[in-house]
Enzyme design. Sequence first.
Site, PDB file in Angstrom:
ATOM      1  N   HIS A 149     120.438   8.320  15.378  1.00  0.00           N
ATOM      2  CA  HIS A 149     120.820   6.903  15.344  1.00  0.00           C
ATOM      3  C   HIS A 149     122.175   6.737  14.674  1.00  0.00           C
ATOM      4  O   HIS A 149     122.487   7.423  13.699  1.00  0.00           O
ATOM      5  CB  HIS A 149     119.755   6.068  14.634  1.00  0.00           C
ATOM      6  CG  HIS A 149     119.622   6.330  13.159  1.00  0.00           C
ATOM      7  ND1 HIS A 149     120.325   5.622  12.206  1.00  0.00           N
ATOM      8  CD2 HIS A 149     118.851   7.222  12.471  1.00  0.00           C
ATOM      9  CE1 HIS A 149     120.001   6.052  10.999  1.00  0.00           C
ATOM     10  NE2 HIS A 149     119.112   7.021  11.124  1.00  0.00           N
ATOM     11  N   ASP A 161     122.936   9.909   6.917  1.00  0.00           N
ATOM     12  CA  ASP A 161     121.920   9.077   7.577  1.00  0.00           C
ATOM     13  C   ASP A 161     122.615   8.066   8.487  1.00  0.00           C
ATOM     14  O   ASP A 161     122.843   6.935   8.096  1.00  0.00           O
ATOM     15  CB  ASP A 161     121.084   8.360   6.520  1.00  0.00           C
ATOM     16  CG  ASP A 161     119.949   7.546   7.121  1.00  0.00           C
ATOM     17  OD1 ASP A 161     119.556   7.843   8.263  1.00  0.00           O
ATOM     18  OD2 ASP A 161     119.480   6.612   6.451  1.00  0.00           O
ATOM     19  N   GLU A 193     117.784   1.971  13.960  1.00  0.00           N
ATOM     20  CA  GLU A 193     116.655   2.753  13.458  1.00  0.00           C
ATOM     21  C   GLU A 193     116.222   2.265  12.089  1.00  0.00           C
ATOM     22  O   GLU A 193     115.029   2.288  11.754  1.00  0.00           O
ATOM     23  CB  GLU A 193     117.057   4.230  13.386  1.00  0.00           C
ATOM     24  CG  GLU A 193     115.944   5.170  12.910  1.00  0.00           C
ATOM     25  CD  GLU A 193     115.921   5.400  11.401  1.00  0.00           C
ATOM     26  OE1 GLU A 193     114.983   6.035  10.913  1.00  0.00           O
ATOM     27  OE2 GLU A 193     116.844   4.918  10.705  1.00  0.00           O
ATOM     28  N   GLU A 194     117.180   1.822  11.293  1.00  0.00           N
ATOM     29  CA  GLU A 194     116.918   1.540   9.886  1.00  0.00           C
ATOM     30  C   GLU A 194     115.907   0.422   9.675  1.00  0.00           C
ATOM     31  O   GLU A 194     115.194   0.414   8.675  1.00  0.00           O
ATOM     32  CB  GLU A 194     118.221   1.191   9.162  1.00  0.00           C
ATOM     33  CG  GLU A 194     119.236   2.322   9.107  1.00  0.00           C
ATOM     34  CD  GLU A 194     118.777   3.473   8.223  1.00  0.00           C
ATOM     35  OE1 GLU A 194     117.738   3.334   7.548  1.00  0.00           O
ATOM     36  OE2 GLU A 194     119.451   4.515   8.211  1.00  0.00           O
ATOM     37  N   GLU A 219     117.878  13.563  11.671  1.00  0.00           N
ATOM     38  CA  GLU A 219     117.767  12.450  10.726  1.00  0.00           C
ATOM     39  C   GLU A 219     118.326  12.869   9.376  1.00  0.00           C
ATOM     40  O   GLU A 219     118.633  14.044   9.150  1.00  0.00           O
ATOM     41  CB  GLU A 219     116.285  12.046  10.613  1.00  0.00           C
ATOM     42  CG  GLU A 219     115.973  10.839   9.759  1.00  0.00           C
ATOM     43  CD  GLU A 219     116.732   9.600  10.167  1.00  0.00           C
ATOM     44  OE1 GLU A 219     117.862   9.450   9.669  1.00  0.00           O
ATOM     45  OE2 GLU A 219     116.219   8.793  10.956  1.00  0.00           O
ATOM     46  N   HIS A 293     121.044   6.153   1.117  1.00  0.00           N
ATOM     47  CA  HIS A 293     121.241   4.715   1.344  1.00  0.00           C
ATOM     48  C   HIS A 293     122.174   4.070   0.316  1.00  0.00           C
ATOM     49  O   HIS A 293     122.127   2.857   0.123  1.00  0.00           O
ATOM     50  CB  HIS A 293     119.905   3.969   1.367  1.00  0.00           C
ATOM     51  CG  HIS A 293     119.174   4.116   2.670  1.00  0.00           C
ATOM     52  ND1 HIS A 293     117.965   3.500   2.922  1.00  0.00           N
ATOM     53  CD2 HIS A 293     119.479   4.797   3.803  1.00  0.00           C
ATOM     54  CE1 HIS A 293     117.550   3.807   4.138  1.00  0.00           C
ATOM     55  NE2 HIS A 293     118.460   4.598   4.697  1.00  0.00           N
TER      56      HIS A 293
END
Length: 950
Positions: A149, A161, A193-194, A219, A293
């Site tokens: 993604h 990510d 995706e998140e 991922e 993140h």
Amino acid sequence: MFVDFLRSLFRLRKTNVSILLLLTYLTVGLIYFYDHEHYKHVTPEQSRFKDAPQLVEDAWLNLQNITYSYHPYFSRDNNRVHDYLLNKIEAIAQRSVHVSVSDDASNNRSVLLRNSFVDGGAVYFESSNIVVKIEGKNTDLPGLLLSAHYDGVPTSHGATDDGKGVVSLLGILDHYSRHQPERTLVFNFNNNEEFGLLGAVAFMEHPWSKLVHYVINLEGTGIGGKAVLFRTSDVSTAKIYQNAVKSNPFGNSLFQQGFYEGGVGSETDYRIYESNGLRGFDIAFYKPRDLYHTTKDSVQYTSREALWHMFHTAWQLTEYIAREPIDNDDDFTPAVFFDVAGLFFFSTSSKTLFKWCCVILVVLPVIAFNFDVISFSQKRSSYNQRHRWGVSIRLPLSFASSLLLLRFTERLLSSHNTFILSRGHLTPLIALATEFILSNYLILSFFEYLLPTRDFKTTALRQVAILTWIVLFVCTMKLYKSEYKYTGIYGIVILYSFVSLAGIIGLFGRVLKGNISRESTDNKGDSSRPYGSHGVDEEQQRSGTSAIEESAGNLEDSNNEGPLDVSTTNNSEHIDAEERAPLLGSNPPSVADQPGITNTLKIKAVSVVNYDWSLQFLIAVPITTFIVFGCVDLGLDALKQTIQEGAVATVHVWNLVFLGGILLTLPVLPFAYKFNYLTAMSFLVAFATTLSLCFLQSPFTEGAPLKVRFSQEININNGTDAIVNVYGRKGGFLQPMLQDLPSVKQMSKDVWCQDELNGMERCLYVGYQPNPLDSQRPVSTEDIFSLKVVSNDKNDHDRSRYAPINAELEINVRENRGCTLWFKNQHLDRPPVRQLTVRHSDNTSDLIKSSQGFTQLQLHKLDFDQQKYRVGIQWLPKILLMDGQEDEDNDQLDMQVTCYWGEYDSESLVNGQHLRKLPAFDELLQYSPLNVSYANRDRGLLTITQSIEL
């Protein structure tokens, strides 16, 4: 000289045991270091793929371009990344007639369906996936899907990510566009995706999803290191990985068990693919989680080596599946798998492991029991029952006492410096492991001083085997009850098997020595003299004493576990005819000189068996230590920073450290009383050092920061203040930091904190007003967000009171891509909303119904310039939901609408001034300590909420 050297080398003495133990730990440490560093030195030039060096450089450049700015689904920069990828992919496709491209954004693909992650949830999603197909030479073969993604979260550049996954797919696409595969390949560069795995959901509605049977999902749930095989569908796919990935394989079914049990909070697109029948591989970066993140998920904090590891792993897998025939005799049983230092990869069926567990749990105890019976029958006439119990209770007493001490230390550590694990797990683990082994060493050595004994190690090994048998039995039952998904127990299987085998070897030695001793006694009659010893260590004995000077009659007592006779004989010093006897004696006498022995070979056989301790040590300690340490280290490495995510995780991780310290030292305990002074002091120094560090070090650093979550909320029902919400672990970290902000101090703002569930804390204060959009005048909340009820027939006189109620709501939002509607069900057992309709600007609509009802609707659109959502809602009157109890005046539907904005690192032009979009977040980033990192709390950094009644 050489004979003396061999004698000293193979005796059971403190120096030899200590050297072997230290060599074991040194070897494990070197392998650990090699495992963590070797992948950095495996370069693309060493790969069998000739175009690898150039493709990796291209991938790194693509990664730099993709992560130039923050690009969550709710940002305009998400479109920039989409367009960048589409241009790259179309350029590749133009070079090959086998490549086809499908852009969901251009094709206006959207879905409205049930949300599998929310009970009663529905989701509307406009997809901007880029799907690519490379036609295989043999179209009859089931295809392979490769997925990653390209969206991120609002607080992350998304390098790991999932930028590295995306650029790896670009490189693989480039390669196979020039080298047509045997099998059709489909690439899904998916978006969003998140926040719901929606890109994968949308792909399963794409026609090309019917072409694929296998999937490789890339991922990132960390920011670097090696890419691990998190999970795989079954043992057949695990075998594919084993056969395909020959360079630096890295995978462990411990992670897979964590997903099965829900121990890992994150999810990946792999879940969607697997639930739709695809089989394959979930490959991801997994550490460090406190940078995941956050702004540090960027190119600055990762490396080409990490990128190449993921790229190369995915490439090897793709090459094998795309080129090689795959056996159709599939085994769908979950797999047990692990790698050994990146050199070898092992996999087997969990059902096969279960069968082996059953065999091991029965056969090894039966063998040991038979040897126990034989040994007992040989020595019962001269057996000291009281002393046997004295030997048998040594380890249980030592173990129990040390266990209590260890639990006390663990509780003291976890209460005094709870989050030290977030900084690193090895220091607390070493502290507890060394304490446990030191405590047992002191207690067992004290017992040995009071009452010296022979062959304590075999008795202790048997007791450790019994303990691990119980653990293995419990794990085997869990494996069976979980339908063979409890795939992380291989370490316990190995631990029990090897410890039990070492104990059996000791029992075999007892029996063999007992047989020869009995023959010796029969031949000698009453001529045997009692065995004497001072019970001292071999270092205190002199090499001039010959082994054969101990007459064969001494062998009578060698099978006994009775106390050593401390009375002296004519020879003041004797060598034990037991485990402390020399392997070779000086000037061995002839048979004629030994009237009680008819065969000198029997004496030599006993002498060899007397050195079974070294074989027992080599079986029980090195391999089990390596395997158990590998399991404990992987588990803690993945979970240690989850202690920042809740009190439950904190308890679980500290318990894992506690158990890890015990499991690491279990195989060593039978030999602990034989440590020499230097080894004991080494353990003491290690314990004192690591324990001091655990108490004195700060739990958070710039490299291992405190991770907190941010959101700013405007609740229109409560006013127009923009309330900053900062979430983190309870512990007094947040409030002092927020009270030190310039805006809080200058404007005398209050910072109030409240406890949340699971040991979390939320602190709030009134922050700077956000500026999410351009405007020629000062922006008000109404300029950004408003609700309008277009229609509502609740009070229509023509509607029967039993008929469903229909309403249409218009959500007016600017610069927005996502909102959520919550339907509240006060005083009702069942959700009243049964039908939802999403209307489009071209007068078309999507509709979804449910007899179970809806509690939530998520809306995701692509067009920032489309300033409204129109949603039709149908719900049942309460008279149909309350078992005939009429409540005519209470048919309104309570609902809440929340919309999200995900951009902060840019400016808006407001009333002629350039203003930052989210100055409250800028202030936090500017003035927070370096050991604090920020992630998003919600789908966006800014949320606006309003509750209404229909």
